[in-house]
Design a protein around this motif. Sequence first.
Motif, PDB file in Angstrom:
ATOM      1  N   GLY A  17       0.803  -1.214   0.000  1.00 17.14           N
ATOM      2  CA  GLY A  17       0.000   0.000   0.000  1.00 17.14           C
ATOM      3  C   GLY A  17       0.838   1.267   0.000  1.00 17.14           C
ATOM      4  O   GLY A  17       0.454   2.287  -0.581  1.00 17.14           O
ATOM      5  N   LEU A  18       1.994   1.229   0.648  1.00 18.09           N
ATOM      6  CA  LEU A  18       2.852   2.413   0.702  1.00 18.09           C
ATOM      7  C   LEU A  18       3.646   2.635  -0.583  1.00 18.09           C
ATOM      8  O   LEU A  18       4.041   3.772  -0.876  1.00 18.09           O
ATOM      9  CB  LEU A  18       3.818   2.301   1.879  1.00 18.09           C
ATOM     10  CG  LEU A  18       3.190   2.436   3.257  1.00 18.09           C
ATOM     11  CD1 LEU A  18       4.247   2.224   4.331  1.00 18.09           C
ATOM     12  CD2 LEU A  18       2.541   3.784   3.419  1.00 18.09           C
ATOM     13  N   LEU A  19       3.892   1.597  -1.347  1.00 21.08           N
ATOM     14  CA  LEU A  19       4.670   1.737  -2.583  1.00 21.08           C
ATOM     15  C   LEU A  19       4.018   2.708  -3.566  1.00 21.08           C
ATOM     16  O   LEU A  19       4.691   3.631  -4.047  1.00 21.08           O
ATOM     17  CB  LEU A  19       4.907   0.369  -3.230  1.00 21.08           C
ATOM     18  CG  LEU A  19       5.714   0.387  -4.520  1.00 21.08           C
ATOM     19  CD1 LEU A  19       7.116   0.905  -4.251  1.00 21.08           C
ATOM     20  CD2 LEU A  19       5.761  -0.999  -5.134  1.00 21.08           C
ATOM     21  N   PRO A  20       2.725   2.575  -3.889  1.00 16.15           N
ATOM     22  CA  PRO A  20       2.127   3.555  -4.808  1.00 16.15           C
ATOM     23  C   PRO A  20       2.122   4.983  -4.232  1.00 16.15           C
ATOM     24  O   PRO A  20       2.254   5.950  -4.987  1.00 16.15           O
ATOM     25  CB  PRO A  20       0.691   3.070  -5.012  1.00 16.15           C
ATOM     26  CG  PRO A  20       0.665   1.675  -4.539  1.00 16.15           C
ATOM     27  CD  PRO A  20       1.786   1.514  -3.574  1.00 16.15           C
ATOM     28  N   ALA A  21       1.994   5.096  -2.927  1.00 16.97           N
ATOM     29  CA  ALA A  21       2.026   6.425  -2.313  1.00 16.97           C
ATOM     30  C   ALA A  21       3.404   7.059  -2.498  1.00 16.97           C
ATOM     31  O   ALA A  21       3.515   8.252  -2.810  1.00 16.97           O
ATOM     32  CB  ALA A  21       1.680   6.331  -0.839  1.00 16.97           C
ATOM     33  N   ALA A  22       4.452   6.288  -2.312  1.00 15.63           N
ATOM     34  CA  ALA A  22       5.813   6.810  -2.482  1.00 15.63           C
ATOM     35  C   ALA A  22       6.075   7.189  -3.944  1.00 15.63           C
ATOM     36  O   ALA A  22       6.624   8.260  -4.230  1.00 15.63           O
ATOM     37  CB  ALA A  22       6.831   5.781  -2.010  1.00 15.63           C
ATOM     38  N   VAL A  23       5.672   6.327  -4.854  1.00 17.25           N
ATOM     39  CA  VAL A  23       5.871   6.605  -6.278  1.00 17.25           C
ATOM     40  C   VAL A  23       5.074   7.838  -6.682  1.00 17.25           C
ATOM     41  O   VAL A  23       5.567   8.707  -7.407  1.00 17.25           O
ATOM     42  CB  VAL A  23       5.482   5.376  -7.138  1.00 17.25           C
ATOM     43  CG1 VAL A  23       5.460   5.720  -8.615  1.00 17.25           C
ATOM     44  CG2 VAL A  23       6.445   4.233  -6.874  1.00 17.25           C
ATOM     45  N   GLY A  24       3.847   7.950  -6.196  1.00 13.82           N
ATOM     46  CA  GLY A  24       3.022   9.122  -6.504  1.00 13.82           C
ATOM     47  C   GLY A  24       3.646  10.394  -5.970  1.00 13.82           C
ATOM     48  O   GLY A  24       3.625  11.441  -6.629  1.00 13.82           O
ATOM     49  N   GLY A  25       4.205  10.333  -4.771  1.00 14.15           N
ATOM     50  CA  GLY A  25       4.868  11.504  -4.203  1.00 14.15           C
ATOM     51  C   GLY A  25       6.063  11.935  -5.029  1.00 14.15           C
ATOM     52  O   GLY A  25       6.282  13.128  -5.249  1.00 14.15           O
ATOM     53  N   ILE A  26       6.820  10.976  -5.496  1.00 12.94           N
ATOM     54  CA  ILE A  26       7.975  11.287  -6.350  1.00 12.94           C
ATOM     55  C   ILE A  26       7.514  11.930  -7.648  1.00 12.94           C
ATOM     56  O   ILE A  26       8.084  12.926  -8.100  1.00 12.94           O
ATOM     57  CB  ILE A  26       8.804  10.015  -6.624  1.00 12.94           C
ATOM     58  CG1 ILE A  26       9.500   9.559  -5.352  1.00 12.94           C
ATOM     59  CG2 ILE A  26       9.805  10.244  -7.739  1.00 12.94           C
ATOM     60  CD1 ILE A  26      10.122   8.187  -5.443  1.00 12.94           C
ATOM     61  N   LEU A  27       6.476  11.375  -8.238  1.00 15.79           N
ATOM     62  CA  LEU A  27       5.978  11.909  -9.516  1.00 15.79           C
ATOM     63  C   LEU A  27       5.404  13.315  -9.361  1.00 15.79           C
ATOM     64  O   LEU A  27       5.433  14.103 -10.310  1.00 15.79           O
ATOM     65  CB  LEU A  27       4.932  10.975 -10.115  1.00 15.79           C
ATOM     66  CG  LEU A  27       5.466   9.619 -10.595  1.00 15.79           C
ATOM     67  CD1 LEU A  27       4.317   8.737 -11.059  1.00 15.79           C
ATOM     68  CD2 LEU A  27       6.476   9.805 -11.712  1.00 15.79           C
ATOM     69  N   LEU A  28       4.885  13.627  -8.186  1.00 22.16           N
ATOM     70  CA  LEU A  28       4.344  14.974  -7.966  1.00 22.16           C
ATOM     71  C   LEU A  28       5.425  16.000  -7.649  1.00 22.16           C
ATOM     72  O   LEU A  28       5.323  17.165  -8.050  1.00 22.16           O
ATOM     73  CB  LEU A  28       3.323  14.955  -6.824  1.00 22.16           C
ATOM     74  CG  LEU A  28       1.974  14.328  -7.133  1.00 22.16           C
ATOM     75  CD1 LEU A  28       1.136  14.250  -5.869  1.00 22.16           C
ATOM     76  CD2 LEU A  28       1.247  15.148  -8.192  1.00 22.16           C
ATOM     77  N   THR A  29       6.455  15.606  -6.939  1.00 25.03           N
ATOM     78  CA  THR A  29       7.469  16.577  -6.521  1.00 25.03           C
ATOM     79  C   THR A  29       8.629  16.734  -7.504  1.00 25.03           C
ATOM     80  O   THR A  29       9.275  17.790  -7.516  1.00 25.03           O
ATOM     81  CB  THR A  29       8.052  16.204  -5.149  1.00 25.03           C
ATOM     82  OG1 THR A  29       8.589  14.889  -5.213  1.00 25.03           O
ATOM     83  CG2 THR A  29       6.991  16.280  -4.069  1.00 25.03           C
ATOM     84  N   ALA A  30       8.912  15.737  -8.308  1.00 25.83           N
ATOM     85  CA  ALA A  30      10.056  15.809  -9.222  1.00 25.83           C
ATOM     86  C   ALA A  30       9.944  16.972 -10.217  1.00 25.83           C
ATOM     87  O   ALA A  30      10.926  17.707 -10.399  1.00 25.83           O
ATOM     88  CB  ALA A  30      10.248  14.486  -9.946  1.00 25.83           C
ATOM     89  N   PRO A  31       8.804  17.176 -10.874  1.00 33.12           N
ATOM     90  CA  PRO A  31       8.739  18.319 -11.810  1.00 33.12           C
ATOM     91  C   PRO A  31       8.914  19.672 -11.117  1.00 33.12           C
ATOM     92  O   PRO A  31       9.593  20.550 -11.645  1.00 33.12           O
ATOM     93  CB  PRO A  31       7.340  18.207 -12.433  1.00 33.12           C
ATOM     94  CG  PRO A  31       6.928  16.796 -12.221  1.00 33.12           C
ATOM     95  CD  PRO A  31       7.582  16.360 -10.952  1.00 33.12           C
ATOM     96  N   ALA A  32       8.330  19.829  -9.943  1.00 35.22           N
ATOM     97  CA  ALA A  32       8.477  21.106  -9.229  1.00 35.22           C
ATOM     98  C   ALA A  32       9.930  21.322  -8.809  1.00 35.22           C
ATOM     99  O   ALA A  32      10.462  22.433  -8.934  1.00 35.22           O
ATOM    100  CB  ALA A  32       7.564  21.128  -8.007  1.00 35.22           C
ATOM    101  N   GLY A  33      10.587  20.284  -8.320  1.00 34.53           N
ATOM    102  CA  GLY A  33      11.983  20.401  -7.930  1.00 34.53           C
ATOM    103  C   GLY A  33      12.886  20.694  -9.114  1.00 34.53           C
ATOM    104  O   GLY A  33      13.800  21.518  -9.025  1.00 34.53           O
ATOM    105  N   SER A  34      12.624  20.035 -10.225  1.00 37.46           N
ATOM    106  CA  SER A  34      13.427  20.273 -11.438  1.00 37.46           C
ATOM    107  C   SER A  34      13.252  21.693 -11.939  1.00 37.46           C
ATOM    108  O   SER A  34      14.225  22.344 -12.342  1.00 37.46           O
ATOM    109  CB  SER A  34      13.027  19.284 -12.529  1.00 37.46           C
ATOM    110  OG  SER A  34      13.298  17.971 -12.118  1.00 37.46           O
TER     111      SER A  34
END
Length: 67
Positions: A17-34
């Motif tokens: 259950g935590l794996l999709p949450a972690a992947v989703g968090g990465i996908l949401l923050t990576a563009p903003a950080g870049s």
Amino acid sequence: MDVSCFGAHGHVPLRVGLLPAAVGGILLTAPAGSARILQLRATARKHRWADHRAVKAEAKDSSKARR
């Protein structure tokens, strides 16, 4: 862990259950950080160029003053 998503209900292990949450968090923050990194690099480049021009102008002025 009980999961409910878009009307579907199920039971999955916590780590699954935590794996999709972690992947989703990465996908949401990576563009903003870049985008922020690119913005900071552009600002640094602009300041470096301005400093270079200032040093060049100062050297030119000091060489005129010596004449």
